[in-house]
Motif scaffolding. Structure first.
Motif: not given
Lengths: 306, 283, 275
Positions: C38-46, C77-81, C141-145, C151-153
């Protein structure tokens, strides 16, 4: 069965190209006080070390108390006491503690026996002092004491009187006699002090350059009536005449006399030979060498290749 | 063998080096405590307090257990090996030089038994040193620094990649384990010193040679240039002893390196025994 | 002889044991599925898209941005740095290549010629500058879904040359994140930490101490989610990080070794976490 407590058979030790001991064959018989003589570097200590398993022979064999030292050294060492060169001890332990510790390695000795041995070597009064406070003579005596524990049949003493004063030498001589006479031990003694050896030993071996020059009774070595001293009018010519006979050994020893080893009743032959060559013999006296003279003669002959 | 062990231990216990080793370790703890306090005082005063606030924010960052760990790690690398090398290096060469070796060797004692009993006594010395040092550090840590969980941080100890924490009771058990793993690792140094003690004619040479080999590999093993050679240094394998302080003890890796250390130890002892058995005692 | 044979046997046994345990050495299994599922997933890239030091201009090259966009789109990814962009102009070009699927912001330029940027898929994202050690990072600051918590990146880039500055910068970022304790904050970027003491050859500097203490401070509040992914830059260096809140579990951590183009000296790090 041989009564030898120590036998070496063509014992050899080489260090690189240097031969320290060269095919040496010796036999120390039970109840002997056996003198082992040689100059510094002659190979005495190396031989003793090989006899005790401290040094591995390059060739040859050692049998100690009937045991082959290459195969079963421990049985023999358990019945042998030894003092090899200057004895060394744990300086911060007392004399008694040193003895107890070393004896424990040979199976252990009861306190009474340790006390007796300390008494025997004259250290009872200082037994509980640290060895670091001992004089040289006391260390020598403690060295002899450790060789006598727990109950050896055979004792090897390498230079036991080294560095002792005349009183100490005399006491050590008496002690060694008692070892044989009272404790029935066989003693092998290496010493520079030939006068002491002569007084103590029944048999001696003399080595030089690692080779055996003589092994046998002291009396036989020092003459025993077989050497005669001659006074001759022309000693140099007499020496040349005697040298022609290979069965005779003649020397002058830097004196006006000539010494001739003429065993088997050949004194008359010597006299006749010299007279026949026109030499005038004015004195013929039986002569007995000291051990020191015999030693010097043997070593000298060996080095001259006689 | 028991007689030999008893005699060898008596000799060791009454030697100056044995007593000195414990005194020096106690001195080192005092030095660590002094250094720790001066460091803390310097770094927490004025501007430094601001810069290092994350270090001291939690009063449990440094406590008695952390102090003990730092002290143990630093001394293990540089101080303990010196005493181990000195004790083991003098076992044969020292007695040979003093002349007492020939006094023993003319007794009915197997040379290999003598060597192994000497090594066993050295091993006991190492264990006692480690136990004493760990115990003293914990005691000093408790009395002067304070008690708490063992906090682990990446950094000079090179122990963990990320901060971790070991609960106090668990940490005390880890220190007990470190006494054993540290002893086992240090036996490599002891075995090499014993081997050199057989080969060399002087205890000083055997000791210095052992320390030189250890320090050379220890220092070289930490220089990046020798990265490729590092796995071949026994000093690298000896580092396994500290794994007991990782939050999750990597048992497989610990067994691997402990076995390698064991192989070094027994290998060096085997060589020492073979050489000593044939050695001519000429001193 | 018996003693020597025993020693030889013990030595051999130890070697066998060493071999046995070496073969069985454990490795952390990455990407293992969460048993709970279970649980939400978040994919990040830097990704530091700048160039290696041997170039005249070590900032990102606009000509490479097409390839950067391709890598982003491919990994979704959901968000990229991003780090080392020249400024907002380059960001606009990149967002154009991304076909409007992402929104982003570049950090305010301070005393440096290069800036960080953060890109997110979410249309409702808010962006803000994060003051840190005399310069700025940037946060989204955003909501992945739609149904996921906010969440904040933070996209960060610490000084490459001075460990003391890196520590000061890192401390500011962490303190900023702690001030947002009500939110789930991720910090990603190029921190230039040299943490491997075994490789330490600068015997007379405090770099290792500064870096390890800065890293320790980060890890008081975050997990190093990309730790198992390996090196992220040339010369076997792991200097790019994704720091996640302690509760987040790492599902995937991967360095995209084939993504760099031109003279880029960093590889993108992709981390997928369960929230």
């Amino acid at each position: 069965m041989s009564d030898a407590v120590l036998e070496t058979e063509r014992l050899t030790k080489r260090y690189g190209r240097r031969v320290a001991v060269d095919a040496l064959s010796l036999a120390v018989r039970r109840a002997d006080i056996y003198g082992f003589l040689g100059q510094n570097g002659a190979g005495k200590s190396t031989t003793i070390r090989m006899a005790l398993g401290l040094v591995r022979p390059t060739a040859g064999r050692v049998r100690l108390l009937g045991q082959d030292m290459a195969k079963r050294p421990h049985r023999a060492l358990a019945r042998t006491g030894a003092m090899v060169e200057a004895p060394a001890f744990y300086e911060n332990f007392t004399g008694r503690q040193n003895l107890t510790m070393l004896a424990a390695l040979s199976g252990g000795a009861p306190r009474r026996r340790v006390d007796e041995t300390l008494e025997l070597v004259g250290l009872a009064a200082r037994a509980d002092d640290a060895v670091r406070a001992y004089s040289h003579g006391m260390r020598q005596r403690l060295g002899i004491a450790q060789a006598l524990l727990p109950n050896p049949e055979f004792v090897i003493l390498d230079e036991p009187t080294d560095g002792l004063d005349p009183q100490g030498i005399r006491e050590t001589r008496e002690l060694i006699r008692r070892l044989r006479d009272e404790l029935k031990l066989t003693v092998m003694l290496s010493s520079h002090l030939l006068h002491e050896v002569e007084q103590l030993c029944d048999r001696v071996a003399i080595i030089d350059g690692g080779r055996l020059l003589y092994e046998g009774g002291v009396a036989e070595l020092t003459g025993g009536g077989e050497i005669v001293r001659l006074r001759v009018d022309r000693p140099d010519e007499a020496l040349r005449v005697l040298a022609d006979d290979p069965t005779l050994a003649a020397s002058r020893n830097g004196t006006q006399f000539i010494y001739v080893r003429a065993g088997g009743g050949r004194v008359a032959d010597v006299n006749a030979l010299l007279v026949a060559r026109g030499l005038r013999v004015s004195e013929i006296v039986p002569h007995r060498e000291t051990l020191e003279e015999a030693f010097t003669r043997l070593v000298g002959e060996a080095r001259r290749g006689v | 063998m028991f007689t030999l062990l008893r005699i060898e231990f008596t000799k060791l216990a009454r030697s100056r080096g044995f007593q000195l080793s414990f005194a020096a370790l106690a001195g080192f703890v005092a030095l660590m405590l002094w250094g720790f306090y001066t460091y803390a005082e310097r770094k927490t005063g004025g501007q430094a307090a601001e810069q290092f606030r994350y270090t001291y924010e939690s009063k449990s960052y440094f406590n008695g257990l952390t102090f003990a760990l730092y002290s143990l790690v630093f001394s293990f690398s540089l101080l303990v090996p010196v005493f181990v090398a000195a004790t083991a290096g003098s076992q044969i060469a020292g007695e040979a030089r003093a002349g007492t070796l020939r006094m023993i060797a003319v007794r009915p004692v197997a040379r290999v038994s003598l060597l192994l009993s000497k090594f066993a006594v050295v091993a006991l010395h190492v264990l006692l040193m480690m136990a004493f040092f760990v115990g003293l550090n914990l005691l000093v840590g408790l009395l002067f620094v304070g008690w708490g969980d063992l906090q682990l941080y990446p950094g000079p100890l090179n122990l963990v990649d990320e901060p971790g924490r070991i609960a106090r009771d668990d940490a005390l058990w880890r220190f007990a384990c470190a006494t054993l793993t540290g002893t086992w690792a240090m036996l490599v140094v002891a075995a090499i010193a014993t081997l050199l003690s057989v080969v060399c004619e002087s205890a000083a040479v055997a000791t210095v040679a052992t320390i030189a080999i250890y320090l050379a590999l220890y220092v070289v093993g930490r220089v990046e240039f020798f990265e490729q050679l590092r796995p071949y240094f026994f000093t690298t394998d000896m580092d396994f002893w500290r794994d007991v302080f990782k939050p999750q003890i990597p048992w497989q890796s610990l067994y691997h390196y402990a076995s390698l250390c064991g192989a070094y130890t027994f290998g060096a002892l085997l060589a020492a025994a073979a050489l000593f058995d044939r050695k001519d005692i000429k001193s | 002889m018996r003693a020597k044979l025993t020693l030889a046997a013990l030595c051999a046994a130890m070697l066998v044991a060493a071999h046995h345990f070496d073969a069985a050495r454990e490795r952390t299994v990455l990407g293992a599925r969460d048993a709970t599922g279970g649980g939400a997933r978040l994919r990040l890239m830097t990704w530091n898209v700048g160039y290696a030091e041997l170039e005249d201009d070590t900032r990102a090259h606009t000509s490479d941005l097409r390839a950067v966009a391709d890598a982003i789109l491919k990994n979704d990814p959901d968000a990229i740095a991003l780090q080392e962009l020249t400024g907002s102009d380059q960001l606009k070009v990149l967002l154009g290549y991304l076909g409007g699927r992402y929104r982003g912001a570049a950090a305010r330029a301070a005393h440096t010629d290069r800036v960080e940027a953060v890109l997110v898929k979410s249309s409702g994202a808010r962006f803000e500058d994060v003051p840190a050690g005399g310069r700025y990072a940037v946060a989204a600051t955003f909501r992945p879904r739609a149904d996921a918590p906010e969440v904040v990146l933070v996209s960060a880039h610490a000084d490459a040359f001075r460990a003391a500055r890196r520590r000061e910068y890192t401390e500011s970022i962490v303190d900023w994140a702690r001030a947002h304790s009500g939110q789930t904050v991720f910090v990603a970027g190029d921190f230039n930490f040299e943490l491997d003491a075994r490789d330490e050859s600068h015997l007379y500097t405090d770099d290792l101490k500064h870096d390890s203490e800065a890293y320790s401070y980060l890890l008081r509040y975050f997990r190093d989610a990309g730790r198992e992914a390996g090196d992220t830059a040339i010369n076997d260096r792991r200097i790019d990080y994704v720091f996640a809140p302690p509760a987040a579990t790492t599902r995937r951590a991967e360095v995209l070794k084939d993504a760099p183009v031109g003279r880029m000296d960093h590889m993108p790090l992709v981390v997928e976490v369960g929230l």
